[in-house]
Design a protein around this motif. Sequence first.
Motif, mmCIF file in Angstrom:
data_model
loop_
_atom_site.group_PDB
_atom_site.id
_atom_site.type_symbol
_atom_site.label_atom_id
_atom_site.label_comp_id
_atom_site.label_asym_id
_atom_site.label_seq_id
_atom_site.Cartn_x
_atom_site.Cartn_y
_atom_site.Cartn_z
ATOM 1 N N THR A 38 10.402 -8.498 23.129
ATOM 2 C CA THR A 38 11.414 -9.531 22.897
ATOM 3 C C THR A 38 11.326 -10.635 23.943
ATOM 4 O OG1 THR A 38 13.104 -8.373 24.167
ATOM 5 C CG2 THR A 38 12.955 -7.850 21.807
ATOM 6 N N CYS A 39 10.193 -10.753 24.592
ATOM 7 C CA CYS A 39 10.047 -11.736 25.677
ATOM 8 C C CYS A 39 9.975 -13.176 25.160
ATOM 9 C CB CYS A 39 8.816 -11.411 26.504
ATOM 10 S SG CYS A 39 8.979 -9.860 27.421
ATOM 11 N N ASN A 40 9.273 -13.401 24.088
ATOM 12 C CA ASN A 40 9.144 -14.742 23.496
ATOM 13 C C ASN A 40 9.455 -14.643 22.021
ATOM 14 O OD1 ASN A 40 8.288 -16.235 25.803
ATOM 15 N ND2 ASN A 40 6.286 -15.252 25.624
ATOM 16 N N GLY A 41 10.695 -14.315 21.700
ATOM 17 C CA GLY A 41 11.026 -13.997 20.316
ATOM 18 C C GLY A 41 10.655 -12.541 20.093
ATOM 19 N N GLY A 78 14.575 8.841 27.206
ATOM 20 C CA GLY A 78 13.209 8.514 27.599
ATOM 21 C C GLY A 78 13.139 8.070 29.047
ATOM 22 N N ILE A 79 12.309 7.059 29.297
ATOM 23 C CA ILE A 79 12.101 6.535 30.646
ATOM 24 C C ILE A 79 12.223 5.015 30.594
ATOM 25 C CG2 ILE A 79 10.430 6.280 32.544
ATOM 26 C CD1 ILE A 79 11.337 9.159 32.241
ATOM 27 N N ASP A 80 12.905 4.442 31.573
ATOM 28 C CA ASP A 80 12.989 2.994 31.725
ATOM 29 C C ASP A 80 12.200 2.591 32.959
ATOM 30 O OD1 ASP A 80 14.590 2.766 29.489
ATOM 31 O OD2 ASP A 80 16.454 2.564 30.606
ATOM 32 N N LEU A 81 11.491 1.486 32.828
ATOM 33 C CA LEU A 81 10.602 1.005 33.873
ATOM 34 C C LEU A 81 10.820 -0.486 34.050
ATOM 35 C CD1 LEU A 81 7.794 1.300 35.513
ATOM 36 C CD2 LEU A 81 6.755 0.618 33.368
ATOM 37 N N SER A 94 11.208 0.055 28.081
ATOM 38 C CA SER A 94 11.841 1.340 27.775
ATOM 39 C C SER A 94 10.886 2.133 26.901
ATOM 40 C CB SER A 94 13.163 1.125 27.034
ATOM 41 O OG SER A 94 14.069 0.450 27.865
ATOM 42 N N PHE A 95 10.609 3.358 27.301
ATOM 43 C CA PHE A 95 9.662 4.228 26.606
ATOM 44 C C PHE A 95 10.395 5.384 25.942
ATOM 45 C CE2 PHE A 95 7.406 2.204 30.041
ATOM 46 C CZ PHE A 95 6.175 1.876 29.490
ATOM 47 N N THR A 106 7.893 1.590 22.539
ATOM 48 C CA THR A 106 8.134 0.839 23.764
ATOM 49 C C THR A 106 8.894 -0.423 23.382
ATOM 50 O OG1 THR A 106 6.012 1.583 24.662
ATOM 51 C CG2 THR A 106 7.072 -0.258 25.776
ATOM 52 N N LEU A 107 9.902 -0.736 24.145
ATOM 53 C CA LEU A 107 10.624 -1.998 24.016
ATOM 54 C C LEU A 107 10.455 -2.721 25.335
ATOM 55 C CD1 LEU A 107 12.659 -4.027 22.771
ATOM 56 C CD2 LEU A 107 14.473 -2.586 23.707
ATOM 57 N N CYS A 108 9.891 -3.935 25.304
ATOM 58 C CA CYS A 108 9.804 -4.710 26.543
ATOM 59 C C CYS A 108 10.619 -5.980 26.394
ATOM 60 C CB CYS A 108 8.366 -5.001 26.948
ATOM 61 S SG CYS A 108 7.490 -6.197 25.935
#
Length: 121
Positions: A38-41, A78-81, A94-95, A106-108
């Motif tokens: 979701t970094c650039n749309g 899960g795990i957040d980084l 988020s994994f 993965t959600l970045c």
Amino acid sequence: MSDFDQMGLVIDWVDACRKGDLAMLLDLYADDAKLECTCNGTQIYRGRGELETYWGPKLSAFSSAGFGLEEIHPAQSGIDLEYSVAGALRIRASFRFSAEGKIHSTLCEPAQQGSHDCCAC
């Protein structure tokens, strides 16, 4: 909660990013994995082929600019980084995992960093 080491799997993901090792990175994902950026749309990538298209150029940028681990912790499912590129651009990922011990999703997204654009995740 599965009996595999989720934190260890994300550390392997970090190592693959630092090394610029695309094959190693892709092997950490399940065959039907999904990555939502979701970094650039909002952009969604599914399966190994699309993940390879997404990660190939990014890993080159990471290895030349520098990839840093800022924060890592267990999350509810899960795990957040949080990591940085070039020591400044911060990205949150988020994994979530499959029962087989692979990254299933993965959600970045951009982390709080002022007015910088998140174009490297």
